[in-house]
Scaffold this motif. Structure first.
Motif, PDB file in Angstrom:
ATOM      1  N   SER A  80       2.315  25.545   2.153  1.00 25.61           N
ATOM      2  CA  SER A  80       1.707  26.716   1.510  1.00 25.61           C
ATOM      3  C   SER A  80       1.039  27.596   2.557  1.00 25.61           C
ATOM      4  O   SER A  80       0.583  27.118   3.605  1.00 25.61           O
ATOM      5  CB  SER A  80       0.679  26.285   0.467  1.00 25.61           C
ATOM      6  OG  SER A  80      -0.484  25.770   1.102  1.00 25.61           O
ATOM      7  N   LEU A  81       0.978  28.875   2.272  1.00 27.56           N
ATOM      8  CA  LEU A  81       0.326  29.823   3.173  1.00 27.56           C
ATOM      9  C   LEU A  81      -1.154  29.470   3.334  1.00 27.56           C
ATOM     10  O   LEU A  81      -1.707  29.567   4.435  1.00 27.56           O
ATOM     11  CB  LEU A  81       0.479  31.245   2.625  1.00 27.56           C
ATOM     12  CG  LEU A  81      -0.235  32.344   3.415  1.00 27.56           C
ATOM     13  CD1 LEU A  81       0.302  32.429   4.839  1.00 27.56           C
ATOM     14  CD2 LEU A  81      -0.085  33.690   2.702  1.00 27.56           C
ATOM     15  N   GLU A  82      -1.770  29.032   2.270  1.00 24.41           N
ATOM     16  CA  GLU A  82      -3.195  28.688   2.324  1.00 24.41           C
ATOM     17  C   GLU A  82      -3.434  27.546   3.309  1.00 24.41           C
ATOM     18  O   GLU A  82      -4.369  27.573   4.114  1.00 24.41           O
ATOM     19  CB  GLU A  82      -3.684  28.306   0.926  1.00 24.41           C
ATOM     20  CG  GLU A  82      -5.194  28.223   0.815  1.00 24.41           C
ATOM     21  CD  GLU A  82      -5.647  28.120  -0.631  1.00 24.41           C
ATOM     22  OE1 GLU A  82      -6.844  28.361  -0.881  1.00 24.41           O
ATOM     23  OE2 GLU A  82      -4.816  27.794  -1.504  1.00 24.41           O
ATOM     24  N   GLU A  83      -2.559  26.527   3.288  1.00 27.55           N
ATOM     25  CA  GLU A  83      -2.680  25.393   4.213  1.00 27.55           C
ATOM     26  C   GLU A  83      -2.460  25.834   5.657  1.00 27.55           C
ATOM     27  O   GLU A  83      -3.170  25.394   6.574  1.00 27.55           O
ATOM     28  CB  GLU A  83      -1.670  24.308   3.850  1.00 27.55           C
ATOM     29  CG  GLU A  83      -1.985  23.588   2.549  1.00 27.55           C
ATOM     30  CD  GLU A  83      -0.862  22.633   2.146  1.00 27.55           C
ATOM     31  OE1 GLU A  83      -1.124  21.737   1.351  1.00 27.55           O
ATOM     32  OE2 GLU A  83       0.277  22.801   2.648  1.00 27.55           O
ATOM     33  N   ILE A  84      -1.487  26.716   5.859  1.00 31.17           N
ATOM     34  CA  ILE A  84      -1.160  27.183   7.214  1.00 31.17           C
ATOM     35  C   ILE A  84      -2.328  27.978   7.788  1.00 31.17           C
ATOM     36  O   ILE A  84      -2.706  27.808   8.955  1.00 31.17           O
ATOM     37  CB  ILE A  84       0.130  28.026   7.199  1.00 31.17           C
ATOM     38  CG1 ILE A  84       1.340  27.139   6.855  1.00 31.17           C
ATOM     39  CG2 ILE A  84       0.356  28.713   8.549  1.00 31.17           C
ATOM     40  CD1 ILE A  84       2.630  27.895   6.636  1.00 31.17           C
ATOM     41  N   ILE A  85      -2.918  28.849   6.988  1.00 28.77           N
ATOM     42  CA  ILE A  85      -4.075  29.633   7.456  1.00 28.77           C
ATOM     43  C   ILE A  85      -5.241  28.711   7.781  1.00 28.77           C
ATOM     44  O   ILE A  85      -5.913  28.847   8.816  1.00 28.77           O
ATOM     45  CB  ILE A  85      -4.478  30.689   6.397  1.00 28.77           C
ATOM     46  CG1 ILE A  85      -3.391  31.767   6.274  1.00 28.77           C
ATOM     47  CG2 ILE A  85      -5.820  31.330   6.760  1.00 28.77           C
ATOM     48  CD1 ILE A  85      -3.652  32.780   5.191  1.00 28.77           C
ATOM     49  N   ARG A  86      -5.466  27.722   6.902  1.00 30.28           N
ATOM     50  CA  ARG A  86      -6.591  26.802   7.091  1.00 30.28           C
ATOM     51  C   ARG A  86      -6.408  25.956   8.352  1.00 30.28           C
ATOM     52  O   ARG A  86      -7.385  25.570   9.010  1.00 30.28           O
ATOM     53  CB  ARG A  86      -6.728  25.906   5.859  1.00 30.28           C
ATOM     54  CG  ARG A  86      -8.059  25.164   5.795  1.00 30.28           C
ATOM     55  CD  ARG A  86      -8.382  24.635   4.413  1.00 30.28           C
ATOM     56  NE  ARG A  86      -7.266  23.917   3.817  1.00 30.28           N
ATOM     57  CZ  ARG A  86      -6.691  24.273   2.667  1.00 30.28           C
ATOM     58  NH1 ARG A  86      -7.143  25.334   2.009  1.00 30.28           N
ATOM     59  NH2 ARG A  86      -5.697  23.577   2.171  1.00 30.28           N
ATOM     60  N   SER A  87      -5.143  25.667   8.719  1.00 27.86           N
ATOM     61  CA  SER A  87      -4.887  24.823   9.892  1.00 27.86           C
ATOM     62  C   SER A  87      -5.301  25.512  11.186  1.00 27.86           C
ATOM     63  O   SER A  87      -5.574  24.846  12.191  1.00 27.86           O
ATOM     64  CB  SER A  87      -3.408  24.464   9.959  1.00 27.86           C
ATOM     65  OG  SER A  87      -2.636  25.592  10.349  1.00 27.86           O
ATOM     66  N   GLY A  88      -5.315  26.843  11.202  1.00 22.20           N
ATOM     67  CA  GLY A  88      -5.682  27.592  12.397  1.00 22.20           C
ATOM     68  C   GLY A  88      -4.606  27.603  13.465  1.00 22.20           C
ATOM     69  O   GLY A  88      -4.838  28.077  14.591  1.00 22.20           O
ATOM     70  N   TYR A  89      -3.432  27.119  13.149  1.00 22.24           N
ATOM     71  CA  TYR A  89      -2.341  27.064  14.138  1.00 22.24           C
ATOM     72  C   TYR A  89      -1.916  28.469  14.555  1.00 22.24           C
ATOM     73  O   TYR A  89      -1.512  28.701  15.686  1.00 22.24           O
ATOM     74  CB  TYR A  89      -1.163  26.284  13.548  1.00 22.24           C
ATOM     75  CG  TYR A  89      -0.065  26.010  14.544  1.00 22.24           C
ATOM     76  CD1 TYR A  89      -0.184  24.996  15.494  1.00 22.24           C
ATOM     77  CD2 TYR A  89       1.096  26.785  14.551  1.00 22.24           C
ATOM     78  CE1 TYR A  89       0.819  24.757  16.413  1.00 22.24           C
ATOM     79  CE2 TYR A  89       2.098  26.554  15.471  1.00 22.24           C
ATOM     80  CZ  TYR A  89       1.956  25.542  16.398  1.00 22.24           C
ATOM     81  OH  TYR A  89       2.952  25.309  17.317  1.00 22.24           O
ATOM     82  N   PHE A  90      -1.986  29.414  13.605  1.00 19.26           N
ATOM     83  CA  PHE A  90      -1.668  30.815  13.889  1.00 19.26           C
ATOM     84  C   PHE A  90      -2.948  31.639  13.754  1.00 19.26           C
ATOM     85  O   PHE A  90      -3.821  31.326  12.934  1.00 19.26           O
ATOM     86  CB  PHE A  90      -0.592  31.337  12.926  1.00 19.26           C
ATOM     87  CG  PHE A  90       0.696  30.566  12.985  1.00 19.26           C
ATOM     88  CD1 PHE A  90       1.622  30.779  13.992  1.00 19.26           C
ATOM     89  CD2 PHE A  90       0.976  29.597  12.027  1.00 19.26           C
ATOM     90  CE1 PHE A  90       2.797  30.053  14.049  1.00 19.26           C
ATOM     91  CE2 PHE A  90       2.151  28.873  12.072  1.00 19.26           C
ATOM     92  CZ  PHE A  90       3.065  29.086  13.098  1.00 19.26           C
ATOM     93  N   ASP A  91      -3.056  32.685  14.528  1.00 19.99           N
ATOM     94  CA  ASP A  91      -4.288  33.485  14.598  1.00 19.99           C
ATOM     95  C   ASP A  91      -4.335  34.500  13.455  1.00 19.99           C
ATOM     96  O   ASP A  91      -4.287  35.714  13.661  1.00 19.99           O
ATOM     97  CB  ASP A  91      -4.361  34.192  15.946  1.00 19.99           C
ATOM     98  CG  ASP A  91      -5.706  34.885  16.139  1.00 19.99           C
ATOM     99  OD1 ASP A  91      -6.688  34.467  15.490  1.00 19.99           O
ATOM    100  OD2 ASP A  91      -5.752  35.843  16.925  1.00 19.99           O
TER     101      ASP A  91
END
Length: 594
Positions: A80-91
């Motif tokens: 999910s986009l929410e998980e990806i944002i929360r991971s901080g892997y991308f700025d």
């Protein structure tokens, strides 16, 4: 899928020999990378707000990190986009709510961009004369395209769900794979079948076509201009066809063998040929020299100033039609008419009379029938008058079979009868001039060209090759007049008593132009036929006068039908009245018993 096999500005050529089993085959391909690049360029040109979607993937200098963005999309397919944002892997500095709305707009735009491209799948597969083997190869290509289409849909839906966190209630199976798929092969040609340009035999020849309806193409132009001059020049050594840029389409134009070489950017026009002409088999085109050859999309540098819309020439007993690579010729009318010009020039050389017209067997009341030839230029109302017969009241008890839709030839048989032979198994007609709903009733087999703009067209198969290629007796010939209004003094149908008066009307070729070409207003075209007759007028006139004289001798009646199609407000009623009067005319004659 290799990047060099595609140009995603207008056309995508998808490799058909791959079995698509996972989404990574798409996302990690050079095909997908180029698509992303091209879409971003379009957003930049439009100065779209969706460019902000890319900000997290740009460095301090504003350079876009394409690889990082592709990785992001790959992850977004499974997380999910929410998980990806929360991971901080991308700025990604925006909140989930802000970025999800932005990316959703990017996703929809990107998906629509892909679906707006002309998409073709090509599978190189060895030709076999065995029918069972051919079917098996076709089914394999269909399966590959189905798998590709499923991967595209799955990718879109997975990302949509992972961005929004919501499923959809209505699933629309939008066409997302190839619109047309082709089986192609390299062939060995007999020596006597070959020309002096060896590159013609190093490119793929299409031997099977598979359509995914509805097939809709948008071209860069929507009308045809001018005529193709007939030149006396040698051209075969002036160009080379690259095997990864060109495809060959073998056809039968009436009784003639033709091969069309299409530059890949014009494959939409090439695809239209399969609805208009009969395909020639490898057993035919590898064993005999073609009667005519077309090259569509050659470098414009080899064309002189008066040849910029194409020209015709003859070399080593074969007629060639050459069309340059220009935006203004990206219209199916150029593809069709260069082939028909070549056909007509050959007919004149064979002392037959080429005709620009429609030919139909019309039956009335189950008692009478007549074979009617309608001659006229584009937009005169030939096809429209015949189609209007379908709208007549049932009690008139009439129906018809089209034998020629646009182009054919006239000759006399051994018994002295006037006979007609056609060229096309389909029709290329204006949507506006068809009866309401007709084109949509044939959507499952039609090709639509520019359906929402002026001069929208549809290419629909109508007849069998056996029907159009045989000689059929002609009972009546009518000139189609679309510019005169009928009244008590001017009838819808008029029979000429004077042979010279009839010849003058046909020769003058007057019509009200309807925007199907570059002409406007009342125009004149010699014998309503700018496709060979104009260019070879002296030879054509000898054949035409001899034909008219003999028609009078054997009793073929010659007349005029006024369709009123060029008169504002009469576009629908005019052909209807003409059709009604034509049926009454046939019913009054002593036509052949059914």
């Amino acid at each position: 899928m290799q990047e060099e096999n595609i140009n995603l500005e207008r056309t995508a050529i998808i490799k058909g020999d791959l079995k698509y089993t996972n989404i990574g085959q798409i996302i990690k391909s050079s095909f997908f990378k180029k698509l992303i690049k091209t879409f971003i360029k379009e957003l930049e040109v439009k100065k779209s707000y969706l460019i902000k979607t890319l900000e997290p993937f740009q460095n301090e200098n504003g350079d876009f990190n394409e690889r990082e963005f592709i990785d992001f999309i790959y992850l977004l397919n499974i997380n999910s986009l929410e998980e990806i944002i929360r991971s901080g892997y991308f700025d990604i500095q925006m909140t989930y709510e802000e970025y999800s709305q932005l990316f959703l707009g990017f996703l929809e735009g990107f998906y629509n961009y892909w679906r707006g491209i002309q998409r073709f799948m090509i599978k190189m597969d060895g030709y076999s004369p065995d029918e069972g083997t051919k079917r098996s190869k076709a089914f394999s290509l269909i399966s590959n395209n189905d798998a590709f289409k499923k991967m595209v849909l799955d990718l879109y839906r997975n990302i949509h769900f992972n961005v929004t966190g919501k499923g959809v209630r209505i699933y629309r199976q939008l066409p997302s794979g190839a619109q047309v798929a082709f089986l192609a092969d390299y062939f060995e040609f007999d020596r006597e079948a070959k020309s002096k340009n060896d590159s013609l035999y190093q490119i793929p020849y299409i031997w099977e076509a598979i359509f995914e309806p509805p097939v809709i193409f948008y071209t860069q132009s929507n009308k045809r201009e001018g005529v193709f001059p007939v030149k006396d020049k040698r051209i075969l050594q002036k160009f080379y066809l690259a095997s990864d840029e060109w495809f060959a389409i073998p056809l039968k134009v009436g009784r003639l063998l033709s091969i069309v070489y299409v530059q890949k950017e014009y494959m939409a026009l090439g695809a239209g040929l399969f609805n208009l002409f009969e395909m020639a088999t490898p057993e035919e085109f590898t064993k005999q020299k073609p009667d005519s050859v077309v090259f569509f999309g050659l470098d414009e540098s080899i064309f002189d100033e008066d040849e910029k819309l194409g020209f015709v020439t003859k070399e080593d007993d074969v007629y060639y039609g050459l069309i340059p690579d220009l935006a203004q010729i990206d219209y199916f009318g150029y593809m069709k008419k260069i082939l028909l010009t070549l056909h007509n020039v050959i007919q004149i050389e064979m002392k037959a009379l080429p005709i620009h017209g429609a030919f139909a067997k019309i039956r009335v009341g189950g008692r009478k029938s007549a074979n009617i030839m309608l001659i006229g230029d584009s937009g005169a109302g030939k096809s429209e008058t015949l189609e209007a017969i379908n709208k007549l009241p049932r009690e008139m008890a009439c129906d018809f079979d089209i034998l020629i839709d646009d182009m054919g030839s006239l000759h006399f048989n051994k018994e002295g009868e006037l006979m007609a032979v056609g060229t096309e198994v389909g029709a290329f007609v204006r949507l506006d001039d068809l009866q309401p709903g007709y084109a949509y009733s044939t959507m499952d087999r039609s090709i639509f060209m520019n359906p929402n703009i002026a001069n929208a067209r549809v290419i629909v198969p109508q007849m069998t090759y056996e029907e159009i290629s045989k000689s059929t007796r002609v009972d009546f010939i009518f000139y189609i007049n679309n510019y005169e209004k009928i009244d008590d003094e001017v009838p819808a149908i008029e029979i000429f008593e004077d042979l010279n008066a009839a010849y003058d009307v046909f020769s003058e070729g007057k019509r009200m132009a309807k925007g199907t070409t570059g002409e406007v207003g009342l125009t004149n075209t010699y014998f309503a036929n700018p496709f060979g007759a104009v260019q070879m007028k002296e030879e054509h006139e000898k054949i035409a006068r001899k034909t008219f004289k003999k028609m009078k001798e054997i009793g073929v009646q010659v007349g005029m039908i006024r369709t009123q199609l060029g008169i504002p407000g009469c576009e629908q009623d005019g052909p209807y009245i003409a059709a009604q009067e034509l049926i009454r005319f046939i019913d009054k004659t002593n036509s052949e018993k059914l």
